[in-house]
Design an enzyme around this catalytic site. Structure first.
Site, short mmCIF file in Angstrom:
data_model
loop_
_atom_site.label_atom_id
_atom_site.label_comp_id
_atom_site.label_asym_id
_atom_site.label_seq_id
_atom_site.Cartn_x
_atom_site.Cartn_y
_atom_site.Cartn_z
N ASP A 3 2.82 -6.40 10.83
CA ASP A 3 3.82 -6.14 11.87
C ASP A 3 3.61 -7.07 13.06
O ASP A 3 4.58 -7.58 13.65
CB ASP A 3 3.73 -4.68 12.34
CG ASP A 3 4.43 -3.73 11.37
OD1 ASP A 3 5.16 -4.21 10.48
OD2 ASP A 3 4.23 -2.52 11.51
N ASP B 68 -1.37 -2.95 12.94
CA ASP B 68 -0.84 -3.43 11.67
C ASP B 68 -0.69 -4.94 11.74
O ASP B 68 0.15 -5.46 12.48
CB ASP B 68 0.51 -2.76 11.37
CG ASP B 68 1.00 -3.11 9.98
OD1 ASP B 68 1.17 -4.32 9.69
OD2 ASP B 68 1.18 -2.20 9.16
N ARG C 79 0.84 -1.18 0.00
CA ARG C 79 0.00 0.00 0.00
C ARG C 79 0.88 1.24 0.00
O ARG C 79 1.72 1.40 0.90
CB ARG C 79 -0.88 -0.04 1.27
CG ARG C 79 -1.92 1.03 1.29
CD ARG C 79 -2.98 0.75 2.30
NE ARG C 79 -2.51 0.74 3.68
CZ ARG C 79 -3.28 1.05 4.71
NH1 ARG C 79 -4.54 1.37 4.51
NH2 ARG C 79 -2.81 1.02 5.93
N1 URA Z 1 -3.72 -3.01 7.41
C1 URA Z 1 -3.47 -3.38 8.68
O1 URA Z 1 -2.58 -4.19 8.93
N2 URA Z 1 -4.20 -2.85 9.68
C2 URA Z 1 -5.18 -1.98 9.44
O2 URA Z 1 -5.85 -1.55 10.39
C3 URA Z 1 -5.45 -1.60 8.11
C4 URA Z 1 -4.70 -2.13 7.10
#
Ligand code: URA
Length: 216
Positions: free
Chosen positions: A210, A207, A111
């Site tokens: 992560d 995330d 992204r």
């Molecule tokens: N990607 C993620 O890992 N967390 C989010 O909240 C949105 C996109």
């Protein structure tokens, strides 16, 4: 949690207590990485159970220790599971636990943090996608841009019967998929409230990539 008003012709929110309990543990910011990964694998197995509900069966003759019988077995071509990198890999093993014969594809999209638009950097799919159930996996349906772009690729590769498994969905992502790909079924554990200004799902879990891979 109150459900936001968003409509999709074909979305299943799996409200099973096991899924909801595991999801709450995953949302908790204190849950360590190894447990987060284990819970994600377990939930993906349970979401796959829902996503594959309509797989065709055919009777086969087998012998139990007592007698012969006509036993229902999965019929038709093996399904395909496509991991949308990188966070999709957190769901992949759970899907393969329950469909060990599935073929596996990978779509790499990142992204762009400025535009929130997906950029493709990798695509490797099994041949003969048509006529098989193709299950795309990505834990977070946020803006929906990555999922819609991944589905574009899968359809271009011949996929006709598609399902998206995601752990959490935002109303914005659901609306995006309903507009771009209303034929693609969505199976999720929760429809959350909204996206924040950085594109994160709220209340969400942070995330996902992560937390799965310890890159926080
Ligand atoms: N990607 C993620 O890992 N967390 C989010 O909240 C949105 C996109």
């Amino acid at each position: 949690m109150t459900q936001p008003a968003v409509t999709h012709p074909n979305m299943t929110i799996v409200d099973h207590p096991l899924v909801q309990h595991k999801l709450s543990l995953m949302r908790d910011a204190r849950t360590p990485g190894p447990e987060f990964r284990r819970l994600l694998r377990e939930i993906s197995l349970l979401l796959t159970y829902e996503a594959t509900r309509d797989l065709p069966l055919a009777d086969r003759t087998i012998a139990t220790p007592l007698t012969e019988m006509q036993a229902p077995m999965m019929d038709g071509p093996d399904p395909v599971v496509v991991s949308i990198l990188r966070a999709g890999n957190g769901l992949l093993d759970g899907v393969l636990d329950v469909i060990p014969t599935a073929r596996v594809g990978f779509v790499g999209l990142y992204r762009d943090e400025a535009t929130l638009r997906p950029v493709q950097y990798y695509c490797k799919l099994p041949p003969e996608m048509s006529g098989r159930l193709v299950v795309a996996v990505d834990p977070m349906l946020a803006t929906g841009n990555s999922s819609a772009a991944a589905v574009d690729l899968l359809k271009a590769a011949g996929a006709t019967e598609l399902c998206l498994i995601c752990l959490l969905a935002a109303p914005e992502g659901v609306a995006c998929m309903a507009q771009a790909h209303p034929d693609v079924r969505i199976v999720t554990a929760s429809l959350d409230s909204h996206l924040n200004e950085k594109g994160y799902i709220v209340p969400g879990l942070g995330d996902a990539g992560d937390r799965i891979f310890g890159t926080v």
